[in-house]
Design an enzyme around this catalytic site. Structure first.
Site, PDB file in Angstrom:
ATOM      1  N   ASP A   1      11.312 -29.553  -4.184  1.00  0.00           N
ATOM      2  CA  ASP A   1      10.858 -30.095  -5.474  1.00  0.00           C
ATOM      3  C   ASP A   1      11.568 -31.428  -5.720  1.00  0.00           C
ATOM      4  OD1 ASP A   1       9.669 -30.401  -7.923  1.00  0.00           O
ATOM      5  OD2 ASP A   1      10.852 -28.860  -8.935  1.00  0.00           O
TER       6      ASP A   1
ATOM      7  N   GLY B   1      11.525 -30.528 -20.237  1.00  0.00           N
ATOM      8  CA  GLY B   1      11.788 -31.932 -20.529  1.00  0.00           C
ATOM      9  C   GLY B   1      12.984 -32.458 -19.765  1.00  0.00           C
TER      10      GLY B   1
ATOM     11  N   HIS C   1       7.401 -31.689  -9.072  1.00  0.00           N
ATOM     12  CA  HIS C   1       6.482 -31.068 -10.026  1.00  0.00           C
ATOM     13  C   HIS C   1       6.255 -31.945 -11.249  1.00  0.00           C
ATOM     14  CE1 HIS C   1      10.086 -29.365 -12.218  1.00  0.00           C
ATOM     15  NE2 HIS C   1       9.302 -29.612 -13.242  1.00  0.00           N
TER      16      HIS C   1
ATOM     17  N   SER D   1      13.529 -31.527 -16.528  1.00  0.00           N
ATOM     18  CA  SER D   1      13.186 -31.543 -15.104  1.00  0.00           C
ATOM     19  C   SER D   1      13.276 -32.934 -14.521  1.00  0.00           C
ATOM     20  CB  SER D   1      11.757 -31.049 -14.915  1.00  0.00           C
ATOM     21  OG  SER D   1      11.755 -29.708 -14.558  1.00  0.00           O
ATOM     22  N   GLY D   2      13.618 -32.967 -13.233  1.00  0.00           N
ATOM     23  CA  GLY D   2      13.676 -34.243 -12.544  1.00  0.00           C
ATOM     24  C   GLY D   2      14.959 -34.995 -12.802  1.00  0.00           C
TER      25      GLY D   2
END
Lengths: 413, 266
Positions: free
Chosen positions: B119, B212, B71, B214-215
């Site tokens: 994701d 912020g 995402h 995420s990932g």
């Protein structure tokens, strides 16, 4: 003694509740199914899209440093209604000025579509919070064509007032009271002056304060700067909403595009141009792009900051509609013989359009209470509507543009 | 050879000792990480309005490949990766900036349905970065590994330190013990939103990931060694640090084969 020239005042403050059905006595209309009516409504939406953009560009041409706010649906339906009482060039100019292609769409279909649209907007069970009203103000010695009067009452839900225009202050008060009452006090003194020989006035108003399906939290609203132009900044209450919203960047328009749904089948499209790209946006925007925007939903995580504001529009429609080719109705050659039985010609000496919109945090309670979803944790793009932007509010089913606005300075009413 | 082994051992030991938390005083409810504590952490940034903006974290898994959330790269923007980063708004002197050349999101990823899972995305960098004390490859778990409940884990990132708040300027870390799938998918937690291809951690209502993050990685210690077991994915829309709504991560061990295949064929 009747004046040799009768003057008509048209006040357009908003949306006509109903468009009269076709007036011709020798044509018997058959009922059509709901399914058949829907394409006709879309025909009107298509045409009103062109009309709305043409009108917007004319307003920008008049002033590119002012707020703009008007109702294409309201203006179009009022003139479509007038077309039923007009003949000859007066009649033709109206329909073509509204950008109907008379070789593709029959006049009967046009009026049927307006009727359907207005029924949609004014459904009693609708959650839309539109307030509209219509008043016909007739000099006490003028006799209206019975057919027109009947249609105006039945389809237009018009209230008819007999006034003594010779007493201009009294007549003005009757008109202003009607509009003020209908708009809950939001529009006062709709008419500031009346020409001495006015004998006919039409007043419409439209007021909208919708509820968001996804409301803002008032606790997140705080004062922030809005950059009117390079040298002017004002303080405004800026609302904030973070979540999965319909947002994307449109490179064709050089703008961010935000869709916000209202309860009651309406949506607002907000267009935030990149720095220095407002003129590009205004020149590039067309109804095909808008249709794509409405049909292609792209939910993503985003945080938006948008001013809380109340905006209104007040326009001289003679100045506005003349460049679109609607001129005859405003001059001595006007043929409005379908409206009045008098031999003396009727003329639209003054036409004013007013509309009011409030944008605030309010949402439907149920929607707020039941919001629960997983939210991705990328840092959302932060869209700050802190410089001039456009918005268009649509009725969802027909994609009809109910309102078009440009916010240059949110502190100006 | 022996010299290399000694070096590797020193790195691992240093990593372990330095990561013992002193206090968790304030990610949400986290604290500033010591410089170069998490050298595989990257900042993923997009270009807009003439400048770069942090949007997500990620993990360096090869000198020219970064693992992040799908995402994070849904929007067709121009992206770059910053390795060796600590303070987003200052020049640390250790940063390396490199453009993203190719994005490979998982083929089953559906951006309209984050709770379906998948994701995860791999970013091929335009050039290889130089590995040093501040830039290292993340250690990944063995395929299929399932964390025990309450395993010690840290989330790291520059995400918001408060719901709807500002980004952290310096890299933050927060202690988020793992929550087993059976607990996390129970009705009082995330219910059916959580899948077996995910990892949950936190949920105490105080500490969590936020926008912020995420990932970015969830570092978990198993058998005395930290490995990146999660890719930060989602939190509750009611807020970042909601009790019984742990931060949810993509489970890295479910995608080892997919990542190896992507890297081999690109």
């Amino acid at each position: 003694m009747t004046p040799s020239i009768s003057w008509g005042l048209l006040l357009l403050a908003g949306l006509c509740c109903m468009v009269p059905s076709f007036l011709a006595e020798d044509v018997q209309e058959t009922d059509t199914s709901q399914k058949d009516q829907s394409p006709a409504s879309h025909e009107i939406a298509t045409n009103l899209g062109d009309f709305a953009i043409s009108l917007y560009r004319e307003l920008v041409h008049q002033s590119n440093t002012s707020n703009i706010f008007f109702s294409p649906v309201s203006i179009a339906t009022a003139f479509a209604m007038l077309s039923l009482g007009s003949k000859g060039d007066t009649h033709t100019q109206i329909l073509e000025g509204l950008q109907f292609n008379l070789t593709q769409t029959s006049e009967a279909d046009i009026h049927k579509s307006f009727q359907h649209l207005l029924q949609t907007l004014n459904r009693p069970d609708s959650e839309l919070q539109l307030s509209t009203g219509n008043g016909l103000f007739v000099n006490n010695d003028l006799k209206l064509v019975e057919k027109f009067l009947e249609e105006a009452k039945n389809h237009y839900q018009a209230e008819v007032f007999s006034v003594n225009f010779a007493e201009s202050e009294e007549a003005k008060k009757v008109i202003n009271d009607f509009v003020e009452k209908g708009t809950q006090g939001k529009i006062v003194e709709a008419v500031k002056e009346l020409d001495q020989d006015t004998v006919f006035a039409l007043a419409n108003y439209i007021l909208f304060k919708g509820k968001w399906k996804k409301p803002f939290d008032p606790e997140n609203t705080e004062e922030a700067e809005f950059h009117v132009d390079k040298s002017t900044t004002v303080k405004v209450p800026m609302m904030m909403l973070s979540g999965m919203l319909d947002v994307h960047h449109c490179s064709i328009l050089s703008s961010w595009v935000l869709l916000m749904d209202y309860a009651g089948n309406a949506s607002a499209v907000f267009l935030l141009p990149e720095d220095g790209k407002m003129q590009h946006l205004e020149q590039t925007l067309n109804k095909e792009l808008i249709s794509k925007i409405l049909l292609n939903r792209r939910r993503r995580l985003v945080q938006i900051h948008i001013p809380r504001l109340s905006i209104s529009g007040d326009y001289n429609l003679k100045t506005l509609m003349s460049p679109l080719g609607i001129t005859r109705i405003f001059n001595n050659g006007a043929d409005l013989s379908g409206i009045t039985e008098e031999n003396a010609p009727l003329k639209l000496s003054k036409a004013v359009h007013k509309a009011v919109l409030t944008i605030d945090e309010t949402g439907t309670e149920a929607a707020a209470a039941t919001v629960f979803e997983a939210v991705p944790m990328s840092m959302p793009p932060i869209l700050r509507f802190d410089h001039p932007f456009l918005f268009i509010i649509f009725e969802e089913h027909t994609q009809s543009p109910i309102f078009v606005g440009k916010v240059v300075d949110p502190t100006h009413k | 050879m022996l010299r290399f082994l000694v070096f590797a051992s020193l790195v691992l030991c240093g990593h372990s000792t330095e990561d013992v938390p002193e206090t968790d005083a304030r990610v949400v409810g986290g604290a500033e990480a010591r410089r170069n504590s998490w050298p595989s952490q990257i900042s993923l940034q997009y270009q807009y309005g003439g400048s770069w903006h942090h949007t997500c974290g990620g993990t360096l898994i090869r000198s020219n490949w970064v693992m992040t959330a799908a995402h994070c790269v849904d929007s067709p923007m121009t992206y770059r990766v910053v390795v060796g980063e600590h303070n987003l708004s200052q020049n640390d002197g250790t940063e390396q900036y490199v453009n993203v050349q190719k994005i490979v999101s998982h083929p089953y990823w559906n951006k309209n349905n984050v709770v379906a899972g998948y994701d995860i995305a791999l970013l091929r960098l335009a050039k290889s970065v130089t590995l040093n004390n501040y830039v290292q490859l993340g250690v990944l778990p063995r395929e299929g590994t399932i964390l025990a409940n309450n395993s010690p884990c840290y989330i790291t990132g520059w995400g918001r330190t408060r719901t709807n708040g500002e980004l952290a300027q310096t890299l933050q870390q927060a202690y988020l013990p793992s929550v087993s799938y059976s607990i996390c998918s129970s009705s009082s937690y995330w219910g059916s939103s959580v899948k077996n291809t995910m990892v949950c951690a936190g949920g105490d209502g105080v500490r969590s990931g936020c926008q912020g993050d995420s990932g970015g990685p969830l570092h978990c210690m198993v058998n005395g060694q930290y490995a990146v077991h999660g890719v930060t994915s989602f939190v509750s829309s009611m807020g970042c640090n909601v009790a019984r709504k742990p931060t949810v991560f993509t489970r890295v061990s479910a995608y080892i084969s997919w990542m190896n295949n992507v890297i081999a064929s690109n």
